[in-house]
Design a protein around this motif. Structure first.
Motif, mmCIF file in Angstrom:
data_model
loop_
_atom_site.group_PDB
_atom_site.id
_atom_site.type_symbol
_atom_site.label_atom_id
_atom_site.label_comp_id
_atom_site.label_asym_id
_atom_site.label_seq_id
_atom_site.Cartn_x
_atom_site.Cartn_y
_atom_site.Cartn_z
ATOM 1 N N ALA A 122 -9.234 1.855 -0.828
ATOM 2 C CA ALA A 122 -10.334 2.958 -0.854
ATOM 3 C C ALA A 122 -11.424 1.887 -1.496
ATOM 4 N N LEU A 123 -11.507 1.099 -2.228
ATOM 5 C CA LEU A 123 -12.278 0.295 -2.575
ATOM 6 C C LEU A 123 -12.622 -0.879 -1.434
ATOM 7 N N GLY A 124 -11.573 -1.250 -0.651
ATOM 8 C CA GLY A 124 -11.571 -2.062 0.459
ATOM 9 C C GLY A 124 -12.423 -1.201 1.581
ATOM 10 N N GLU A 125 -12.303 -0.015 1.625
ATOM 11 C CA GLU A 125 -13.128 0.618 2.570
ATOM 12 C C GLU A 125 -14.593 0.919 2.157
ATOM 13 N N ASN A 126 -14.806 1.308 0.996
ATOM 14 C CA ASN A 126 -16.104 1.264 0.507
ATOM 15 C C ASN A 126 -17.015 0.024 0.660
ATOM 16 N N LEU A 127 -16.529 -1.036 0.523
ATOM 17 C CA LEU A 127 -16.930 -2.398 0.748
ATOM 18 C C LEU A 127 -17.419 -2.624 2.113
ATOM 19 N N THR A 128 -16.435 -2.374 2.963
ATOM 20 C CA THR A 128 -16.625 -2.440 4.391
ATOM 21 C C THR A 128 -17.548 -1.435 4.925
ATOM 22 N N LEU A 129 -17.680 -0.221 4.753
ATOM 23 C CA LEU A 129 -18.418 0.613 5.063
ATOM 24 C C LEU A 129 -19.934 0.400 4.239
ATOM 25 N N ALA A 130 -20.033 0.093 3.202
ATOM 26 C CA ALA A 130 -21.322 0.064 2.431
ATOM 27 C C ALA A 130 -21.911 -1.183 2.230
ATOM 28 N N ARG A 131 -21.251 -2.356 2.459
ATOM 29 C CA ARG A 131 -21.697 -3.770 1.924
ATOM 30 C C ARG A 131 -21.497 -4.555 3.096
ATOM 31 N N SER A 132 -21.394 -4.120 4.394
ATOM 32 C CA SER A 132 -21.426 -4.918 5.594
ATOM 33 C C SER A 132 -22.539 -5.145 6.447
ATOM 34 N N GLY A 133 -23.736 -4.401 6.152
ATOM 35 C CA GLY A 133 -24.947 -4.326 6.617
ATOM 36 C C GLY A 133 -24.657 -3.600 8.215
ATOM 37 N N GLY A 134 -23.904 -2.630 7.888
ATOM 38 C CA GLY A 134 -23.750 -1.711 9.302
ATOM 39 C C GLY A 134 -22.810 -2.392 10.281
ATOM 40 N N ARG A 135 -22.156 -3.495 9.861
ATOM 41 C CA ARG A 135 -21.165 -4.215 11.089
ATOM 42 C C ARG A 135 -19.751 -3.927 10.622
ATOM 43 N N GLY A 136 -19.396 -2.948 9.719
ATOM 44 C CA GLY A 136 -18.070 -2.638 9.289
ATOM 45 C C GLY A 136 -17.324 -1.320 9.640
ATOM 46 N N ALA A 137 -16.458 -1.311 10.154
ATOM 47 C CA ALA A 137 -15.657 0.078 10.254
ATOM 48 C C ALA A 137 -14.173 -0.028 9.810
ATOM 49 N N VAL A 138 -13.463 0.986 9.505
ATOM 50 C CA VAL A 138 -12.141 1.256 8.993
ATOM 51 C C VAL A 138 -11.339 1.917 10.062
ATOM 52 N N ALA A 139 -10.171 1.526 10.018
ATOM 53 C CA ALA A 139 -9.043 2.042 10.857
ATOM 54 C C ALA A 139 -7.949 2.331 9.764
ATOM 55 N N ARG A 140 -7.747 3.878 9.605
ATOM 56 C CA ARG A 140 -6.790 4.094 8.930
ATOM 57 C C ARG A 140 -5.620 4.410 9.606
ATOM 58 N N LEU A 141 -4.434 3.498 9.389
ATOM 59 C CA LEU A 141 -3.353 3.597 10.284
ATOM 60 C C LEU A 141 -2.356 4.455 9.437
ATOM 61 N N SER A 142 -1.420 5.345 10.252
ATOM 62 C CA SER A 142 -0.373 6.004 9.772
ATOM 63 C C SER A 142 0.991 5.187 10.007
ATOM 64 N N ASN A 143 2.049 5.744 9.890
ATOM 65 C CA ASN A 143 3.221 5.121 9.990
ATOM 66 C C ASN A 143 3.586 4.544 11.354
ATOM 67 N N VAL A 144 3.413 3.223 11.446
ATOM 68 C CA VAL A 144 3.525 2.464 12.514
ATOM 69 C C VAL A 144 4.759 2.106 12.869
ATOM 70 N N PHE A 145 5.428 2.222 13.999
ATOM 71 C CA PHE A 145 6.841 1.875 14.447
ATOM 72 C C PHE A 145 6.739 1.028 15.782
ATOM 73 N N ASP A 146 7.867 0.489 16.080
ATOM 74 C CA ASP A 146 7.987 -0.186 17.130
ATOM 75 C C ASP A 146 9.503 -0.320 17.691
ATOM 76 N N LEU A 147 9.674 0.097 18.889
ATOM 77 C CA LEU A 147 11.311 0.383 19.076
ATOM 78 C C LEU A 147 11.928 -0.980 19.713
ATOM 79 N N ALA A 148 11.097 -2.122 19.799
ATOM 80 C CA ALA A 148 11.557 -3.102 20.486
ATOM 81 C C ALA A 148 12.919 -3.782 19.475
ATOM 82 N N PRO A 149 13.686 -4.614 20.079
ATOM 83 C CA PRO A 149 14.678 -5.037 19.328
ATOM 84 C C PRO A 149 14.395 -5.968 18.312
ATOM 85 N N GLY A 150 14.941 -5.824 16.962
ATOM 86 C CA GLY A 150 14.528 -6.536 16.103
ATOM 87 C C GLY A 150 13.299 -6.052 15.056
#
Length: 271
Positions: A122-150
């Motif tokens: 949450a603090l990382g989000e705050n810094l990105t959104l409020a202290r990047s001079g308008g150049r930051g955005a946040v991607a909130r990822l859910s449970n990422v999966f990949d079905l490739a072998p390994g």
């Protein structure tokens, strides 16, 4: 804009992202930890993928270092055009069924040891959104999966068990739910965010809460038996909104359909 920088390219998402960019001929700078060039060169568009997941509880100070300290240094000292900070939809957990929209007001118990992850993100989000001079955005990822072998993670490991046995027992209740999103959809979403000027927070999720009972049904329809522990009341889960993700042109795949296709693939079951 001058190229791409991926901080945390040694991780699952960072590595996939770097490969996707290089496959299309892009110049990618993937700095090693402590690389002084991070603060000496033009970084172009930055994906901040550094972070801890499964071991954050036993490495709390490393978690803060990865999620906040290095980010603060990049924002205050580095030269970049745009920065996308990778966060997590688990920040909605304390909101229960009422949570899941990017503009939710989040709530955390600062005394709970497990919240070092949530609070640092949450603090990382705050810094990105409020202290990047308008150049930051946040991607909130859910449970990422990949079905490739390994691939690692709950769903890939479940499918690996299914390759060897038609009956699988999980130490989990039917009512437990997760929002699963395929890695390909995550990479597509991140690239779309990097190439646009989309502001604020974007949920990178499938928008579907899939329960263990749902998974048992998918496996059952394909000829497997998925045994679960007796059900018990579970806390209500947030439901991730994906309107902003869809506005970027991303239509997340249905995880249940992907699992069904994997189970039906010729030669999948090894016996």
């Amino acid at each position: 804009m001058s190229g791409w920088t991926i901080i945390g390219a040694g991780g699952f998402i960072g590595g996939r992202l770097a490969q996707a960019l290089r496959d299309r001929g892009e110049a990618v700078y993937a700095p090693a930890r402590g690389d002084p060039a991070l603060f000496e060169r033009d970084l172009g568009r930055v994906f901040y993928c550094a972070g801890l997941t499964g071991d954050f509880a036993v490495r709390p100070f490393d978690t803060v270092e990865a999620h906040v300290t290095l980010l603060a240094q990049v924002l205050s000292q580095a030269r970049f055009d745009r920065l996308i900070y990778l966060s997590s939809t688990r920040l909605y957990d304390s909101l229960g069924a009422a949570g899941g929209r990017e503009d939710d007001i989040l709530a955390f118990d600062p005394a709970a040891p497990r919240n070092v992850y949530d609070l640092s993100k949450a603090l990382g989000e705050n810094l990105t959104l409020a202290r990047s001079g308008g150049r930051g955005a946040v991607a909130r990822l859910s449970n990422v999966f990949d079905l490739a072998p390994g691939a690692s993670g709950f769903l890939p490991e479940l499918l690996q068990k299914a390759r060897r046995s038609r009956e699988i027992t999980l130490d989990s209740v039917p009512g437990a739910v997760r929002d699963y999103v395929h890695a390909d959809d995550v990479i597509a979403a991140l690239l779309a965010m990097g190439e646009s000027q989309t502001p604020g927070v974007v949920n990178v999720a499938s928008g579907q809460n899939v329960s263990n009972a749902d998974l048992a049904q998918v496996f059952g329809a394909a000829g497997w038996t998925l045994n679960l522990t007796p059900d018990r009341p579970m806390p209500a889960a947030p439901h991730c909104a994906i309107d902003r993700l869809q506005a970027l042109g991303i239509a997340p795949q249905d995880p249940r359909q992907l699992i069904a296709e994997a189970l039906a693939a010729p030669g999948f079951f090894l016996g």
